[in-house]
Design an enzyme around this catalytic site. Structure first.
Site, PDB file in Angstrom:
ATOM      1  N   SER A 191     -26.865 -55.192  48.815  1.00  0.00           N
ATOM      2  CA  SER A 191     -25.803 -55.419  47.832  1.00  0.00           C
ATOM      3  C   SER A 191     -26.006 -54.606  46.570  1.00  0.00           C
ATOM      4  O   SER A 191     -25.188 -54.676  45.657  1.00  0.00           O
ATOM      5  CB  SER A 191     -25.744 -56.915  47.478  1.00  0.00           C
ATOM      6  OG  SER A 191     -27.010 -57.370  47.037  1.00  0.00           O
ATOM      7  N   HIS A 227     -21.868 -53.502  53.261  1.00  0.00           N
ATOM      8  CA  HIS A 227     -22.145 -54.702  52.465  1.00  0.00           C
ATOM      9  C   HIS A 227     -21.094 -55.788  52.736  1.00  0.00           C
ATOM     10  O   HIS A 227     -19.953 -55.701  52.281  1.00  0.00           O
ATOM     11  CB  HIS A 227     -22.168 -54.332  50.978  1.00  0.00           C
ATOM     12  CG  HIS A 227     -22.388 -55.498  50.078  1.00  0.00           C
ATOM     13  ND1 HIS A 227     -21.877 -55.559  48.796  1.00  0.00           N
ATOM     14  CD2 HIS A 227     -23.068 -56.669  50.268  1.00  0.00           C
ATOM     15  CE1 HIS A 227     -22.223 -56.703  48.247  1.00  0.00           C
ATOM     16  NE2 HIS A 227     -22.945 -57.396  49.116  1.00  0.00           N
ATOM     17  N   GLU A 249     -17.863 -53.767  51.873  1.00  0.00           N
ATOM     18  CA  GLU A 249     -18.005 -52.631  50.966  1.00  0.00           C
ATOM     19  C   GLU A 249     -18.821 -51.551  51.683  1.00  0.00           C
ATOM     20  O   GLU A 249     -19.966 -51.789  52.066  1.00  0.00           O
ATOM     21  CB  GLU A 249     -18.727 -53.119  49.707  1.00  0.00           C
ATOM     22  CG  GLU A 249     -18.776 -52.165  48.559  1.00  0.00           C
ATOM     23  CD  GLU A 249     -19.422 -52.812  47.335  1.00  0.00           C
ATOM     24  OE1 GLU A 249     -19.038 -52.460  46.220  1.00  0.00           O
ATOM     25  OE2 GLU A 249     -20.317 -53.679  47.500  1.00  0.00           O
ATOM     26  N   ASN A 255     -20.934 -55.870  42.968  1.00  0.00           N
ATOM     27  CA  ASN A 255     -21.975 -56.459  42.130  1.00  0.00           C
ATOM     28  C   ASN A 255     -22.124 -55.771  40.781  1.00  0.00           C
ATOM     29  O   ASN A 255     -22.689 -56.357  39.855  1.00  0.00           O
ATOM     30  CB  ASN A 255     -23.302 -56.486  42.883  1.00  0.00           C
ATOM     31  CG  ASN A 255     -23.340 -57.634  43.875  1.00  0.00           C
ATOM     32  OD1 ASN A 255     -22.828 -58.713  43.607  1.00  0.00           O
ATOM     33  ND2 ASN A 255     -23.941 -57.401  45.033  1.00  0.00           N
TER      34      ASN A 255
END
Length: 286
Positions: free
Chosen positions: A121, A142, A154, A192
């Site tokens: 991540s 991800h 992702e 993130n």
């Protein structure tokens, strides 16, 4: 042209790995699920079976589909057994050295044309790919937690990721029923890079006594229409994971705005990691 992916290997049978395994198997992939402890993998498959049974009880899955899904998940112990997979996803803890070691081992164990993908991540895909002799066949994939429910994947290209590798990664995610976005290989990628500073700021708001845990979460739910408050979400993700990502953002981007809140670090030191330990910002029945 690369043949369609039929068998996926997964390294890590924890919450994320199990979720990826379930989702992949439900969408027709054969799955080789691996961890360092075969008993842990077996227990992980039992948890997947429990989740599938709930879907059957809610009439969201037929009993035949339940059996087919479980039959497609094969627990394996040795990474060498993943050599039968055409696409391998690493889904272990967010620790760079651990991931690097796994990719070095996968590079030795798997045929040269196998694509190796990381569910990281926040950690650089370029750095992960550099551990292998096939950096063009390494990508980031991800998934969001919980994997069977969350629609987003992702995708991240490393510096040397080939177009073919990335298009195959996209195809695998989309066959699992996911919406795929592309993010550049910068710390935290897209999700993130935005989410973790918000969570960290919520912890700072608590640390400075601006509002209580419950009021911070209520404010963000009712004031910004989020489905859960940031402190509840942090507990769900795991405070150790939140801290690890903030440290990567802080180190990788060098900006003080990414400095982890001292209270977040203190909770992790105390072992209050969220739902998985029964105590985070909230208490949970374990």
């Amino acid at each position: 042209m690369t043949s369609p992916i039929r068998t996926i290997g997964i390294v890590g049978a924890g919450q994320m790995g199990a979720g990826i395994a379930q989702t992949a198997a439900q969408h027709g992939f054969q799955v080789l699920l691996s961890d360092q402890d075969i008993e842990f993998v077996e227990k992980s498959k039992e948890k997947i079976a429990s989740q599938l049974r709930k879907l059957v009880e809610k009439s969201k899955l037929s009993e035949a589909e339940e059996k087919q899904t479980l039959d497609r998940i094969i627990p394996v112990k040795e990474l060498g057994e993943l050599s039968k997979a055409q696409f391998v996803i690493e889904a272990v803890s967010e620790r760079p050295e651990l991931k690097y070691e796994i990719f070095r081992r996968l590079d030795s164990a798997c045929p040269p044309d196998t694509i190796l993908a990381s569910n990281t991540s926040s950690i650089s895909i370029t750095a992960i790919a550099a551990q292998t002799n096939r950096p063009d066949r390494v990508a980031g994939i991800h998934f969001m937690n919980p994997v069977p429910i969350m629609k987003l994947v992702e995708g991240i290209r490393g510096l040397q990721t080939s177009d073919q590798t990335f298009s195959t990664t996209r195809a695998v995610a989309e066959k699992m029923g996911k919406s795929f976005i592309e993010a550049k290989d910068f710390p935290g990628f897209a999700v993130n890079r935005i989410l973790m500073p918000m969570i960290n700021e919520a912890v700072t708001t608590l640390y400075e006594g601006v509002a209580s845990i419950e009021d911070i979460d209520t404010a963000m739910k009712l004031g910004t229409n989020q489905p859960m408050g940031p402190l509840t979400l942090a507990d769900f993700i795991g405070l150790d994971t939140c801290l690890a990502i903030m440290e990567i953002l802080h180190e990788g981007l060098g900006d003080s705005k990414y400095r982890p809140c001292p209270l977040l670090r203190q909770y992790v030191t105390a072992g209050w990691l969220g739902r998985k330990t029964g105590r985070g910002f909230y208490r949970y029945d374990t």
